[in-house]
Design an enzyme around this catalytic site. Structure first.
Site, mmCIF file in Angstrom:
data_model
loop_
_atom_site.group_PDB
_atom_site.id
_atom_site.type_symbol
_atom_site.label_atom_id
_atom_site.label_comp_id
_atom_site.label_asym_id
_atom_site.label_seq_id
_atom_site.Cartn_x
_atom_site.Cartn_y
_atom_site.Cartn_z
ATOM 1 N N LYS A 1 0.845 -1.206 0.000
ATOM 2 C CA LYS A 1 0.000 0.000 0.000
ATOM 3 C C LYS A 1 0.876 1.249 0.000
ATOM 4 C CE LYS A 1 -3.141 0.061 3.096
ATOM 5 N NZ LYS A 1 -3.988 0.229 4.290
ATOM 6 N N LYS B 1 3.594 -2.290 11.067
ATOM 7 C CA LYS B 1 2.300 -2.224 11.751
ATOM 8 C C LYS B 1 2.518 -2.605 13.201
ATOM 9 C CE LYS B 1 -2.153 -1.534 11.173
ATOM 10 N NZ LYS B 1 -2.803 -0.515 10.339
ATOM 11 N N ASP C 1 -4.864 3.620 14.195
ATOM 12 C CA ASP C 1 -5.641 2.576 13.516
ATOM 13 C C ASP C 1 -6.844 2.340 14.433
ATOM 14 O OD1 ASP C 1 -5.512 0.510 11.191
ATOM 15 O OD2 ASP C 1 -5.970 -0.748 12.894
ATOM 16 N N ASN D 1 -13.266 6.550 12.475
ATOM 17 C CA ASN D 1 -12.588 7.595 11.713
ATOM 18 C C ASN D 1 -12.799 7.431 10.202
ATOM 19 O OD1 ASN D 1 -9.735 8.071 10.169
ATOM 20 N ND2 ASN D 1 -10.283 9.779 11.490
HETATM 21 P P1 NDP Z 1 -11.984 3.241 14.456
HETATM 22 O O1 NDP Z 1 -11.584 2.567 15.707
HETATM 23 O O2 NDP Z 1 -12.064 4.728 14.415
HETATM 24 O O3 NDP Z 1 -13.393 2.681 13.957
HETATM 25 C C1 NDP Z 1 -13.617 1.333 13.729
HETATM 26 C C2 NDP Z 1 -15.097 1.139 13.443
HETATM 27 O O4 NDP Z 1 -15.306 -0.207 13.040
HETATM 28 C C3 NDP Z 1 -15.976 1.371 14.646
HETATM 29 O O5 NDP Z 1 -17.233 1.833 14.210
HETATM 30 C C4 NDP Z 1 -16.094 -0.025 15.236
HETATM 31 O O6 NDP Z 1 -17.240 -0.224 16.034
HETATM 32 C C5 NDP Z 1 -16.161 -0.870 13.988
HETATM 33 N N1 NDP Z 1 -15.631 -2.217 14.265
HETATM 34 C C6 NDP Z 1 -14.415 -2.542 14.776
HETATM 35 N N2 NDP Z 1 -14.291 -3.865 14.926
HETATM 36 C C7 NDP Z 1 -15.462 -4.384 14.479
HETATM 37 C C8 NDP Z 1 -15.964 -5.694 14.373
HETATM 38 N N3 NDP Z 1 -15.225 -6.756 14.755
HETATM 39 N N4 NDP Z 1 -17.210 -5.851 13.850
HETATM 40 C C9 NDP Z 1 -17.941 -4.773 13.459
HETATM 41 N N5 NDP Z 1 -17.519 -3.514 13.551
HETATM 42 C C10 NDP Z 1 -16.302 -3.323 14.049
HETATM 43 O O7 NDP Z 1 -10.960 2.695 13.332
HETATM 44 P P2 NDP Z 1 -10.635 3.305 11.914
HETATM 45 O O8 NDP Z 1 -11.843 3.938 11.353
HETATM 46 O O9 NDP Z 1 -9.381 4.067 12.014
HETATM 47 O O10 NDP Z 1 -10.280 1.972 11.083
HETATM 48 C C11 NDP Z 1 -11.274 1.216 10.397
HETATM 49 C C12 NDP Z 1 -10.596 0.308 9.374
HETATM 50 O O11 NDP Z 1 -9.847 1.102 8.447
HETATM 51 C C13 NDP Z 1 -9.600 -0.709 9.917
HETATM 52 O O12 NDP Z 1 -9.631 -1.866 9.116
HETATM 53 C C14 NDP Z 1 -8.261 -0.007 9.748
HETATM 54 O O13 NDP Z 1 -7.198 -0.915 9.700
HETATM 55 C C15 NDP Z 1 -8.505 0.639 8.402
HETATM 56 N N6 NDP Z 1 -7.632 1.777 8.071
HETATM 57 C C16 NDP Z 1 -7.584 2.884 8.875
HETATM 58 C C17 NDP Z 1 -6.798 3.944 8.520
HETATM 59 C C18 NDP Z 1 -6.814 5.221 9.304
HETATM 60 O O14 NDP Z 1 -6.231 6.209 8.827
HETATM 61 N N7 NDP Z 1 -7.458 5.285 10.460
HETATM 62 C C19 NDP Z 1 -5.929 3.910 7.324
HETATM 63 C C20 NDP Z 1 -6.137 2.741 6.492
HETATM 64 C C21 NDP Z 1 -6.934 1.710 6.890
HETATM 65 P P3 NDP Z 1 -17.097 -0.242 17.638
HETATM 66 O O15 NDP Z 1 -16.911 1.193 18.026
HETATM 67 O O16 NDP Z 1 -18.370 -0.851 18.089
HETATM 68 O O17 NDP Z 1 -15.901 -1.102 17.948
#
Ligand code: NDP
Length: 408
Positions: A77, A89, A129, A204
């Site tokens: 990536k 990571k 993350d 996020n």
């Molecule tokens: P956050 O912690 O901000 O949000 C994660 C979201 O996903 C929450 O709404 C959470 O719900 C939900 N979630 C987490 N685990 C589960 C699960 N097992 N089943 C259902 N829902 C789930 O994380 P991010 O938004 O930063 O990251 C989300 C994804 O994006 C990940 O895969 C991360 O690796 C990827 N990513 C993030 C980047 C970034 O800049 N932040 C960059 C590139 C990829 P709840 O609050 O209930 O746990």
């Protein structure tokens, strides 16, 4: 054979083996004085293109295997962004849910007291993350600064705006994913305008994917968290989601308490909500083969992954067999790490760019990633297959650098 030097230099064998893996104990005390022990990881996977770069994840499911697969994905990536960053990571099985600010701070301080010796702006640069947002980055940066006695802004990204952060970093992953969808649709002479869209998650990535999709004229009708989904046929009220998730840190079920027209479905399956564009933005393996079939049957024409590897291999096959536009996370969510690299650039030059300039750079980077994936797929006889395009583009960049640097 197209690149015989890769076999000669044993690139596959070397690229699959992380350069370094660090596993360590993180002891901390909760507010009642009870001691807890967590395990933390940092996998420094590949530094052929630059310092290791990749997020830290705090979630009870974290173990070495998850961090390794995320680190491997990150290598390619980061290469796709065209910026000088290697791949890594990290994370911990610590669960921040329900913990007070003081507990999260003590945990972050304890973790950094060990991790700092492996980091540096030219060595390894973590970011956020799942479970690691600006609050955690603040505590981690504070402790790094304290134990090293250096204000080394470029050692972590995702920082606050008044202490070295970049404008548009918070928005970057979600915005970037939507820019990628826009490019995929443009390649099919279509656009997001007027499309019905669903977004899993409400963290996020999900929040800012919804924001950009709405700005480009799409109607977002559903989002979720790990407890359930909300469906709002009128269109999701993003200000309310931000208030619930970013300010109050509550469950998404609170949305339907505030908005009577919306429906909350506990343990609901978001992929059963009809849509034209689906954006998985929560976590890995959240979209199965059956989910993919349901999406395709109900008229979905484009899927782009804001999360890392949210679609299972069966799901990917369904999308590809159906011929819909499918953007894998490696390409579609690279905007986050790309903007982290832009944050490092600003830190190195002690500069601070405007939101508009940073967003324009992000949009340009995403358009380039799309173009490179599109053209590489065509060159290798797989037109329209962004998985092939992204994998080969990233792999070639890293491998050529590894060959050039000799056997290390
Ligand atoms: P956050 O912690 O901000 O949000 C994660 C979201 O996903 C929450 O709404 C959470 O719900 C939900 N979630 C987490 N685990 C589960 C699960 N097992 N089943 C259902 N829902 C789930 O994380 P991010 O938004 O930063 O990251 C989300 C994804 O994006 C990940 O895969 C991360 O690796 C990827 N990513 C993030 C980047 C970034 O800049 N932040 C960059 C590139 C990829 P709840 O609050 O209930 O746990």
């Amino acid at each position: 054979m197209k690149y015989p030097e890769f076999a000669e230099h044993k690139i596959i064998q070397r690229i699959c083996e992380p350069e370094r893996q660090i596993i360590f104990r993180v002891p901390w005390q909760d507010d009642s004085g009870e001691t807890h022990i967590n395990r933390a990881f940092r996998v420094e996977f590949n530094s052929a293109l630059g310092p290791y770069k990749g997020g830290m994840r705090f979630h009870p499911s974290v173990y070495l295997g998850i961090i390794k697969f995320l680190g491997f994905e990150q290598v390619f990536k980061n290469a796709l962004t065209g910026l000088p960053i290697g791949g890594g990571k990290g994370g911990s099985d610590f669960d921040p849910k329900g913990r007070s600010d003081a507990e999260v701070m003590r945990f972050c301080q304890s973790l950094m007291t060990e991790l700092y010796r492996h980091l540096g702006e030219y060595t390894d640069v973590p970011a956020g993350d799942i479970g690691v947002g600006q609050r955690e980055i603040g505590y981690l940066f504070g402790q790094y600064k304290r134990v090293t006695n250096r204000y080394e802004s470029g050692v972590l990204t995702g920082k606050g705006l008044n202490w070295g952060g970049s404008r548009a970093r918070r928005e970057a992953t979600g915005y970037g994913t939507v820019f990628f969808v826009q490019e995929m649709l443009k390649a099919r002479s279509d656009s997001l305008d007027g499309k019905t869209c669903i977004v899993s998650g409400s963290g996020n990535v999900a929040i800012y994917a919804m924001e950009k999709a709405m700005q480009l004229g799409a109607k977002v009708v559903a989002c979720s968290d790990s407890g359930g989904i909300v469906v709002d046929k009128q269109g999701i009220d993003l200000d309310l989601i931000k208030q619930i998730k970013e300010v109050e840190r509550r469950r998404i079920s609170a949305y339907s308490e505030e908005k009577k027209d919306a429906r909350y479905i506990e343990d609901g399956n978001i992929w059963h909500v009809p849509c034209e564009v689906a954006l998985p933005c929560a976590t890995e393996n959240e979209l199965t083969g059956n989910d993919a079939k349901k999406l395709v049957d109900q008229g979905c024409m484009a899927v782009a992954e804001g999360a890392n590897m949210p679609t299972t291999p069966e799901g990917i096959r369904v999308f590809q067999d159906a011929g819909i536009a499918y953007g894998p996370g490696k390409a579609a969510n690279a905007g986050g790490v790309a903007t982290s690299a832009l944050e490092m650039q600003q830190n190195a030059s002690r500069d601070s760019w405007t939101f508009e300039y940073t967003e324009a750079r992000l949009e340009e980077i995403m358009a380039n990633i799309h173009l490179n994936c599109y053209e590489t797929a065509r060159e290798f006889g797989a037109s329209g297959n962004y998985v092939v395009g992204a994998n080969i583009t990233g792999f070639l960049k890293v491998s050529k650098a590894m060959v050039a640097m000799g056997l290390i």
